[in-house]
Design an enzyme around this catalytic site. Structure first.
Site, PDB file in Angstrom:
ATOM      1  N   GLY A   1      -9.733   4.792  -3.955  1.00 25.83           N
ATOM      2  CA  GLY A   1      -9.100   5.124  -5.398  1.00 25.83           C
ATOM      3  C   GLY A   1      -9.510   3.828  -6.082  1.00 25.83           C
ATOM      4  N   HIS A   2      -9.493   2.673  -5.708  1.00 24.87           N
ATOM      5  CA  HIS A   2      -9.975   1.526  -6.544  1.00 24.87           C
ATOM      6  C   HIS A   2     -11.552   1.496  -6.490  1.00 24.87           C
ATOM      7  CE1 HIS A   2      -5.886  -0.023  -5.071  1.00 24.87           C
ATOM      8  NE2 HIS A   2      -5.943  -0.383  -6.419  1.00 24.87           N
TER       9      HIS A   2
ATOM     10  N   GLY B   1      -7.327   3.903 -13.664  1.00 24.43           N
ATOM     11  CA  GLY B   1      -7.134   5.092 -12.965  1.00 24.43           C
ATOM     12  C   GLY B   1      -6.392   6.185 -13.822  1.00 24.43           C
TER      13      GLY B   1
ATOM     14  N   LEU C   1      -4.524   8.725  -3.412  1.00 27.20           N
ATOM     15  CA  LEU C   1      -4.537   7.405  -2.648  1.00 27.20           C
ATOM     16  C   LEU C   1      -3.788   6.631  -3.344  1.00 27.20           C
ATOM     17  CD1 LEU C   1      -8.572   7.308  -1.628  1.00 27.20           C
ATOM     18  CD2 LEU C   1      -6.673   8.048  -0.407  1.00 27.20           C
ATOM     19  N   SER C   2      -3.094   5.709  -2.561  1.00 25.93           N
ATOM     20  CA  SER C   2      -2.254   4.763  -3.115  1.00 25.93           C
ATOM     21  C   SER C   2      -2.081   3.323  -2.051  1.00 25.93           C
ATOM     22  CB  SER C   2      -0.809   5.169  -3.362  1.00 25.93           C
ATOM     23  OG  SER C   2       0.042   4.161  -3.678  1.00 25.93           O
ATOM     24  N   SER C   3      -1.903   2.248  -2.579  1.00 25.19           N
ATOM     25  CA  SER C   3      -1.771   0.934  -1.727  1.00 25.19           C
ATOM     26  C   SER C   3      -0.438   1.454  -0.873  1.00 25.19           C
ATOM     27  CB  SER C   3      -1.656  -0.105  -2.542  1.00 25.19           C
ATOM     28  OG  SER C   3      -3.094  -0.380  -3.497  1.00 25.19           O
TER      29      SER C   3
END
Ligand code: AMP
Length: 304
Positions: A48-49, A167, A204-206
């Site tokens: 995502g990043h 984002g 998507l995520s951390s």
């Protein structure tokens, strides 16, 4: 400036020296107005990043990443403590994603005297009190404070131009920082980047690393509900928010915080009449839910 290991700086003076030098080199080499792109992150980088870096790389001569887990934007000490951190892996990823410089300061360097400092903070105002701000008091003041500091620290010298990448995953954050740059006359251009999803649909995520397989399965309710609303919007049907909310709640022990449809710029919720008629312009569906042990957010632009 690619194919080189990204340069790491942990202090303001070090990072500014690198930026000044790189901008001077670009000017000397004939770039009249070097373009500098900043990708602010809290690390634990994922694809995502990666999308932010890809866009920043394509649009700029110099790409800076910041990696800082900002304590001011966490309302739960538990979330802050368990937030994934791995600077070494992140440095490799920034290099892989094509970043040139990484600014990764310590908490004490960013906020000397923390937790009693900083004394002066930026208020996100009314936009910071709805949705995520209502559930996480002070979150957006913390975001605005760190982003304003990062912009001040990393803004390149003239004649360079400065862009900052955010984002669409964090749609409310994007709306608020865009407004902050305008309201405070900060000379930075905000560049939004499309939300990246896993093939399953999960944004998507951390924080996803804290979900087990069962948690992942439950988390899919969020994107499914958003797709349901997006399909209704495209077909020109009334938007059935209650049915979408039920889709998320159907999953055992998922606690829905909010699911609302708002104006993308002002975040004002659409009225009952607007929801019942075919959309006249783009709207934004925002959702947040606890999927133990994490709180997840997601959103989707709804097109008429
Ligand atoms: P974070 O490290 O979570 O603070 O995120 C840093 C930046 O990456 C923010 O601008 C986020 O919106 C963006 N970002 C995180 N996840 C995604 C994603 N799945 N798609 C697009 N952007 C993202």
């Amino acid at each position: 400036m690619t194919d080189q290991q990204a340069l790491l700086a942990t202090t303001t003076s070090a990072v500014r020296a690198i930026i000044d030098e790189k901008v001077a080199e670009l000017v000397a080499a004939g770039t009249a107005r070097p373009k500098v792109g900043l990708v602010p992150t809290m690390g634990a980088l994922h694809d995502g990043h990666g999308a932010l870096f890809e866009q920043a790389r394509a649009e700029n001569d110099l790409v800076i990443a910041s990696i800082f887990v900002n304590p001011l934007q966490f309302d739960q000490p538990e979330d802050y403590e368990h937030y994934p951190r791995d600077l070494e892996a992140d440095l490799e990823l920034v290099t892989e994603y094509g970043g040139d410089i990484v600014f990764a300061p310590s908490t004490q360097h960013m906020y000397p005297g923390f937790p009693d400092a900083p004394h002066i903070r930026v208020s996100a105002g009314q936009m910071g009190q709805m949705f995520e701000g209502a559930s996480r008091p002070g979150h957006f003041d913390g975001v605005c404070t760190v982003v304003a500091k990062l912009w001040n620290i990393l803004m390149p010298p003239p004649p360079a131009v400065f862009r900052s990448y955010f984002g669409r995953k964090d749609a409310q954050q994007l709306a608020i920082v865009t407004r902050m740059a305008k309201d405070l006359n900060i000379d930075v251009k905000i560049r939004p980047v499309e939300l990246v999803r896993a093939p399953s649909g999960l944004a998507l995520s951390s924080r996803n690393v804290r979900l087990d397989d069962h948690g992942m399965e439950k988390a899919l309710g969020l994107s499914k509900a958003l797709h349901f609303l997006s399909d209704q919007a495209t077909r020109g049907e009334p938007l059935d928010i209650s049915a979408a909310r039920d889709m998320i709640r159907a999953h055992e022990d998922v606690d829905l915080d909010y699911l609302e449809i708002v104006d993308p710029d002002t975040l004002t919720p659409l009225t009952e009449e607007q929801l019942a008629a075919p959309l006249e312009r783009e709207a934004l569906a925002l959702v947040a839910a606890w999927v133990p042990p994490v709180r997840l957010i997601d959103n989707m632009l709804l097109s008429p």
